[in-house]
Design a protein around this motif. Sequence first.
Motif, PDB file in Angstrom:
ATOM      1  N   UNK A 355       0.797  -1.012  -0.023  1.00 53.61           N
ATOM      2  CA  UNK A 355      -0.079   0.062  -0.136  1.00 53.61           C
ATOM      3  C   UNK A 355       0.813   1.261  -0.165  1.00 53.61           C
ATOM      4  N   UNK A 356       0.281   2.199  -0.673  1.00 54.82           N
ATOM      5  CA  UNK A 356       1.056   3.615  -0.706  1.00 54.82           C
ATOM      6  C   UNK A 356       1.318   4.322   0.566  1.00 54.82           C
ATOM      7  N   UNK A 357       0.453   3.710   1.621  1.00 48.99           N
ATOM      8  CA  UNK A 357       0.266   4.390   2.932  1.00 48.99           C
ATOM      9  C   UNK A 357       0.762   3.282   3.982  1.00 48.99           C
ATOM     10  N   UNK A 358       1.720   2.246   3.397  1.00 48.29           N
ATOM     11  CA  UNK A 358       1.960   1.320   4.487  1.00 48.29           C
ATOM     12  C   UNK A 358       2.475   2.040   5.726  1.00 48.29           C
ATOM     13  N   UNK A 359       2.675   1.432   6.805  1.00 42.24           N
ATOM     14  CA  UNK A 359       3.094   1.939   7.949  1.00 42.24           C
ATOM     15  C   UNK A 359       4.385   2.379   8.029  1.00 42.24           C
ATOM     16  N   UNK A 360       5.292   1.516   7.199  1.00 44.29           N
ATOM     17  CA  UNK A 360       6.643   2.059   7.169  1.00 44.29           C
ATOM     18  C   UNK A 360       6.914   2.296   5.883  1.00 44.29           C
ATOM     19  N   UNK A 361       6.420   3.027   5.062  1.00 40.11           N
ATOM     20  CA  UNK A 361       6.386   3.355   3.806  1.00 40.11           C
ATOM     21  C   UNK A 361       7.852   4.170   3.480  1.00 40.11           C
ATOM     22  N   UNK A 362       8.063   5.231   4.691  1.00 38.34           N
ATOM     23  CA  UNK A 362       9.416   5.898   4.539  1.00 38.34           C
ATOM     24  C   UNK A 362      10.560   5.092   4.457  1.00 38.34           C
ATOM     25  N   UNK A 363      10.603   3.901   5.409  1.00 38.09           N
ATOM     26  CA  UNK A 363      11.809   3.235   5.525  1.00 38.09           C
ATOM     27  C   UNK A 363      11.906   2.341   4.339  1.00 38.09           C
ATOM     28  N   UNK A 364      10.579   2.049   3.773  1.00 41.15           N
ATOM     29  CA  UNK A 364      10.805   1.022   2.340  1.00 41.15           C
ATOM     30  C   UNK A 364      11.335   1.920   1.246  1.00 41.15           C
ATOM     31  N   UNK A 365      10.957   3.149   1.248  1.00 36.06           N
ATOM     32  CA  UNK A 365      11.475   3.822   0.250  1.00 36.06           C
ATOM     33  C   UNK A 365      13.121   4.410   0.401  1.00 36.06           C
ATOM     34  N   UNK A 366      13.406   4.535   1.540  1.00 38.52           N
ATOM     35  CA  UNK A 366      14.604   4.808   1.926  1.00 38.52           C
ATOM     36  C   UNK A 366      15.812   3.528   1.547  1.00 38.52           C
ATOM     37  N   UNK A 367      15.258   2.268   1.829  1.00 41.38           N
ATOM     38  CA  UNK A 367      16.100   0.932   1.439  1.00 41.38           C
ATOM     39  C   UNK A 367      15.855   0.964  -0.125  1.00 41.38           C
ATOM     40  N   UNK A 368      14.781   1.226  -0.702  1.00 39.61           N
ATOM     41  CA  UNK A 368      14.633   1.398  -2.108  1.00 39.61           C
ATOM     42  C   UNK A 368      15.464   2.296  -2.771  1.00 39.61           C
ATOM     43  N   UNK A 369      15.797   3.489  -2.246  1.00 38.88           N
ATOM     44  CA  UNK A 369      16.788   4.453  -2.939  1.00 38.88           C
ATOM     45  C   UNK A 369      18.177   3.944  -2.617  1.00 38.88           C
ATOM     46  N   UNK A 370      18.535   3.310  -1.422  1.00 39.07           N
ATOM     47  CA  UNK A 370      19.717   3.054  -1.251  1.00 39.07           C
ATOM     48  C   UNK A 370      20.568   1.866  -2.274  1.00 39.07           C
ATOM     49  N   UNK A 371      19.488   1.331  -2.638  1.00 38.93           N
ATOM     50  CA  UNK A 371      19.752   0.072  -3.481  1.00 38.93           C
ATOM     51  C   UNK A 371      19.818   0.533  -5.167  1.00 38.93           C
ATOM     52  N   UNK A 372      19.634   1.755  -5.439  1.00 32.36           N
ATOM     53  CA  UNK A 372      19.575   2.162  -6.719  1.00 32.36           C
ATOM     54  C   UNK A 372      21.076   2.270  -7.273  1.00 32.36           C
ATOM     55  N   UNK A 373      21.217   2.337  -8.708  1.00 29.38           N
ATOM     56  CA  UNK A 373      22.534   2.650  -9.377  1.00 29.38           C
ATOM     57  C   UNK A 373      22.388   4.187  -9.384  1.00 29.38           C
ATOM     58  N   UNK A 374      23.862   4.350  -9.355  1.00 32.97           N
ATOM     59  CA  UNK A 374      24.114   6.041  -9.576  1.00 32.97           C
ATOM     60  C   UNK A 374      23.765   6.185 -11.189  1.00 32.97           C
ATOM     61  N   UNK A 375      23.463   7.659 -11.442  1.00 30.38           N
ATOM     62  CA  UNK A 375      23.118   7.969 -12.844  1.00 30.38           C
ATOM     63  C   UNK A 375      24.252   7.714 -13.726  1.00 30.38           C
ATOM     64  N   UNK A 376      24.128   7.437 -14.841  1.00 30.17           N
ATOM     65  CA  UNK A 376      25.369   7.320 -15.746  1.00 30.17           C
ATOM     66  C   UNK A 376      25.957   8.742 -16.214  1.00 30.17           C
TER      67      UNK A 376
END
Length: 376
Positions: A355-376
């Motif tokens: 859900x977009x309003x999951x209780x830990x949505x901020x932590x999920x997004x932070x983890x998602x961002x940390x696993x992204x690749x850098x821009x080329x």
Amino acid sequence: MPQDYREDGQVDLFLPQLTALPLRDQRETMERPFFSLSKRKRLKPIDYVSPDRKVTVHVSANSEYGLATIYDLDILIYCASVLIEHKRRGANDIPQTLNVVPYDMLRTLKREVGGRAYDLLGNALDRLQSTTVKTNIRSGDAVETTFSWIDSYSQLKDRTGNVRGMRITLAKWFYDGVLMEGGVLAIDPAYFSLTGGRERWLYRVARKHAGGAGTDGFAISMPTLFEKSGAEGDYRRFKFEMTKIVRENALPGYALELELRAEAEPFLRMVRRNLTSEPGAPSPALVQTAPTPGRATPSAQDKAIDEPPIAFPEYGHIAHSAFGAIARANLPEPQRDHGMVADDFRSFLRQREIAYDARNITQIFATFCSKQRAAL
């Protein structure tokens, strides 16, 4: 209010410098109300007396410029960082008047660089120079010192009228406070990506008190926090806004936890993120303490105030939201376009039926961002 210099021969005095500056904040200003938390012009003075009545702070505005804001404080943070860099390099005579390259300052503060940016910089310096502070913070009742944040500033312009450099003379109170033993604390560069004045202020409180407080962090009652903020508006509104910040839980380096108490005002706990739970576990947000037998539980209306929902936006950009700050703090450099990251995250949520309003949505997004690749 600034003095202007146009002699081209003086331009070389302002050499490009310190573009990768370790950032430092003046410790004494980090927990008490010295600045307006809003970008709106504020004329109402700030009056603060500590609970033990030993420390006082009075801040008054010039009617033309208004109170210096927490966004204007960025300039003082930059100047403090320059002073500490001079000290680190072993300078024998650290100047109270600094030669500053505006372009370098704006880049360090993560601000846009352009004509309007220089105008806004001048406006901020006017507020810093015209705001009057009276405090006995260093001497108790013995001495009350009156000062403005900067004594003066001047602009160096080329023949076309463009600002090439600035001279900023700091108040002696601030200058001495930066250079005294233990006078500064290091801050996260992501601080400058926080767009809200209350978020910026709360980060500084957390850095001051929770930075070295261990795994339990630092807890403070909401009414005491309100008094320390100097915020305009009533306590009810302040409590609502603080609770929203806790739910977003997006301060760089610090997790927030609201401890709700039956028939008592809540406490806000701040803990360094690398000292909290195991990696990957959601950061704390709201903790409901068990009600005392025989005591009434909070009403539905109180809960509506204490627990504003937070959800990842279903469409649009995230640049000016809490999720934008999370992206800036967690994406690897050079960072991908935040709009594209947001779209990828929405796909991620849909694929996993989160859900977009999951209780830990901020932590999920932070983890998602940390696993992204850098821009080329």
